[in-house]
Scaffold this motif. Structure first.
Motif, short mmCIF file in Angstrom:
data_model
loop_
_atom_site.label_atom_id
_atom_site.label_comp_id
_atom_site.label_asym_id
_atom_site.label_seq_id
_atom_site.Cartn_x
_atom_site.Cartn_y
_atom_site.Cartn_z
N ILE A 58 0.84 -1.20 0.00
CA ILE A 58 0.00 0.00 0.00
C ILE A 58 0.87 1.25 0.00
N MET A 59 1.88 1.21 0.86
CA MET A 59 2.77 2.35 0.98
C MET A 59 3.39 2.68 -0.36
N ARG A 60 3.89 1.68 -1.04
CA ARG A 60 4.53 1.88 -2.34
C ARG A 60 3.51 2.33 -3.37
N GLY A 61 2.31 1.73 -3.32
CA GLY A 61 1.26 2.13 -4.25
C GLY A 61 0.91 3.60 -4.05
N PHE A 62 0.84 3.99 -2.78
CA PHE A 62 0.51 5.37 -2.45
C PHE A 62 1.59 6.31 -2.96
N GLU A 63 2.84 5.90 -2.76
CA GLU A 63 3.96 6.72 -3.21
C GLU A 63 3.94 6.89 -4.72
N THR A 64 3.66 5.78 -5.42
CA THR A 64 3.63 5.82 -6.88
C THR A 64 2.57 6.80 -7.37
N ASN A 65 1.38 6.71 -6.75
CA ASN A 65 0.31 7.62 -7.14
C ASN A 65 0.69 9.06 -6.84
N GLN A 66 1.37 9.25 -5.71
CA GLN A 66 1.76 10.59 -5.34
C GLN A 66 2.76 11.15 -6.35
N LYS A 67 3.70 10.31 -6.78
CA LYS A 67 4.70 10.74 -7.76
C LYS A 67 4.01 11.09 -9.08
N MET A 68 2.98 10.30 -9.43
CA MET A 68 2.24 10.55 -10.66
C MET A 68 1.58 11.93 -10.60
N LEU A 69 0.98 12.20 -9.43
CA LEU A 69 0.33 13.49 -9.24
C LEU A 69 1.34 14.62 -9.40
N GLN A 70 2.52 14.43 -8.79
CA GLN A 70 3.56 15.46 -8.86
C GLN A 70 4.02 15.65 -10.30
N THR A 71 4.14 14.53 -11.03
CA THR A 71 4.57 14.60 -12.43
C THR A 71 3.55 15.36 -13.27
N GLU A 72 2.27 15.05 -13.06
CA GLU A 72 1.20 15.76 -13.77
C GLU A 72 1.25 17.24 -13.48
N ASP A 73 1.47 17.52 -12.18
CA ASP A 73 1.54 18.92 -11.74
C ASP A 73 2.68 19.63 -12.44
#
Lengths: 247, 254
Positions: free
Chosen positions: B226-241
């Motif tokens: 979960i932690m890694r999944g959360f981090e991945t999604n967070q990185k995706m958000l940052q990349t989109e941003d």
């Protein structure tokens, strides 16, 4: 904000209570007739989200502690005023304040007004001054004989009280228990009758705490505590990542 | 604006991971609760099904209409599932502790209605009836069970003997659709219309309590995922941003 943070915290608190109880048991591993305690847990209310498709709990709470009334092992003391109970039942005593209490402690002694007592409680049998060799027999009779005579005189009859639900008794310390509604019906009779245990003269019942089992339980409780703390850490990490979204 | 879709998907992913963690921490907190049955979260993608349906109906071919599709197009479908498995029976030597071996539930009459539980840590209420620790009455087949006697025995088929006299049989039921049961807290479940009560063939063991069926190792490993999944999604958000910021900058230079 993060429900899982609080959920994991309830888990840590519950396991801490667990450790406290087990530690108390270990401290009383050598207390005569001590009965170990255990903690009961319950899950907390659930919240429904997403049209009821998702139901998440809020963690755990301690629902109370209860005494475990398994028998402790018997220790030979050869003291004629010691009588352990082998099986079900409690001795009935009257405390100095008039309250009736029950106990498994078979460590009798003769008090200052010649009353046969357990701890501070009177059993209701008087021991006259001119007898020697006071002993308790396995059927509960308290006998002695005069100094110049070998014949046994019966000084009284000990009775045992049995409860439907001993775990419902309330512990007041000093190995004494008082009756509550939860203990259910009680039956009083002489030892050996009606499912009541026999007395074992010259023996005392040891604490029923199994030290090895208690150590194992403490280790498990500690690991459960750690696992819940990992839950707290993970929730914390998630919150940190959320905070890092905006730079 | 279709590039917000990526951010929306990442946010949905993060929310799902957070709910997943809620479910897991609840399991871990209840690792010692008697009769507790662990939960799991099932995550399925809603939009893949919807996209197919849209293309079939020719809706998407009308050009540029992807973002005016229903609001929850890119949302994930979450559902909690209780995994009913037998927990280990632990000997407690308390005659009022009962455990069920097999599928089934005790029936309890609470002030809030009839509820069902696997937690057999019973006691007596003020009137001498068999009850749960919070005072709710445990039901036998003929109603509440009064224990007036000092010897209480429960046989494996649920029949209750007080002082060797047969009193009643414990009411134990099972449900055909266990997944429709809802947890209420305090180890209770309530059924819904689709649960369908059926006969239970569970065996009652006196002097035992059923432990929780939580598998801590599995849940700990899941937490890492979960932690890694959360981090991945967070990185995706940052990349989109970041991508958005660059495109705005690029626009500004013109």
């Amino acid at each position: 904000m993060m429900r899982s943070l609080y959920t994991a915290a309830t888990g840590m608190y519950a396991q801490q209570m667990n450790v406290n109880i087990i530690a108390n048991n270990l401290a009383n591993a050598n207390t005569t007739s001590y009965k170990g305690e255990r903690v009961n847990f319950q899950d907390l209310l659930y919240a429904n989200m997403n049209n009821g498709n998702v139901s998440v709990g809020a963690g755990v709470k301690t629902a109370g502690t209860e005494k475990v009334f398994s028998m402790g092992s018997l220790e030979k003391t050869d003291n004629p005023l010691h009588a352990a109970i082998n099986g079900n039942g409690f001795y009935r005593v009257e405390l100095p304040d008039g309250k009736v209490a029950y106990t498994r402690d078979g460590n009798f002694h003769i008090g200052k007004d010649n009353e046969l007592m357990i701890g501070k409680g009177k059993v209701g049998i008087k021991i006259p001054k001119d007898v020697i060799n006071v002993r308790i027999l396995k059927d509960g009779k308290v006998v002695a004989n005069k100094a110049d005579d070998l014949k046994d005189i019966t000084l009284g009859q000990l009775k045992l009280t049995r409860f439907l639900n001993p775990a419902g008794l309330k512990s007041i310390g000093g190995n004494m228990y008082v009756e509550t509604q939860k203990a259910g019906e009680r039956v009083e009779d002489i030892p050996g009758k009606e499912g009541i245990g026999m007395l074992v003269p010259g023996y005392l019942e040891k604490s029923n705490v199994n030290v090895i089992e208690a150590m194992m339980n403490i280790v498990q409780a500690q690991r459960a505590y750690e696992m819940n703390s990992k839950g707290v850490q993970t929730a914390d990490n998630m919150m940190r990542l959320i905070n890092q979204l905006k730079r | 604006m279709y590039f917000f879709n990526g951010m929306k998907k990442a946010t949905e992913g993060m929310k799902a991971m957070r709910t997943q963690l809620d479910v897991l921490t609840n399991n871990l907190a209840n690792v010692g609760t008697a009769g507790y049955q662990k939960d799991a979260l099932s995550i399925s993608s809603f939009d893949s099904v919807l996209q197919e349906k849209m293309q079939d109906s020719g809706f998407a071919q009308m050009g540029g209409f992807e973002d005016s599709a229903p609001a929850n197009q890119s949302s994930l479908h979450l559902r909690t599932v209780t995994q009913f498995q037998q927990g280990t029976l632990k000997l407690t030597d308390n005659p009022l502790d009962l455990a069920l071996n097999g599928k089934g539930f005790f029936v309890v009459n609470t002030p809030f209605g009839v509820k069902y539980t696997r937690n057999g840590n019973f006691s007596l209420n003020a009137e001498g009836y068999l009850s749960t620790k919070d005072g709710s009455i445990v039901m036998g087949q003929n109603g509440p069970i009064k224990l007036n006697g000092d010897n209480f025995k429960v046989k494996e088929d649920g029949s209750i003997y007080v002082n060797d006299k047969f009193i009643d049989k414990l009411k134990i039921v099972n449900f055909e659709n266990l997944q429709t049961l809802k947890k209420q807290g305090a180890n209770y479940y309530i059924p819904t219309a689709e649960s369908k009560m059926v006969k239970s063939d569970a065996v009652v063991k006196q002097g035992y309590l059923e432990g929780s069926n939580v598998n801590p190792v599995r849940d700990m490993v899941a937490m890492i995922t979960i932690m890694r999944g959360f981090e991945t999604n967070q990185k995706m958000l940052q990349t989109e941003d970041e991508a958005l910021r660059k495109s705005i900058q690029t626009g500004e230079m013109r």
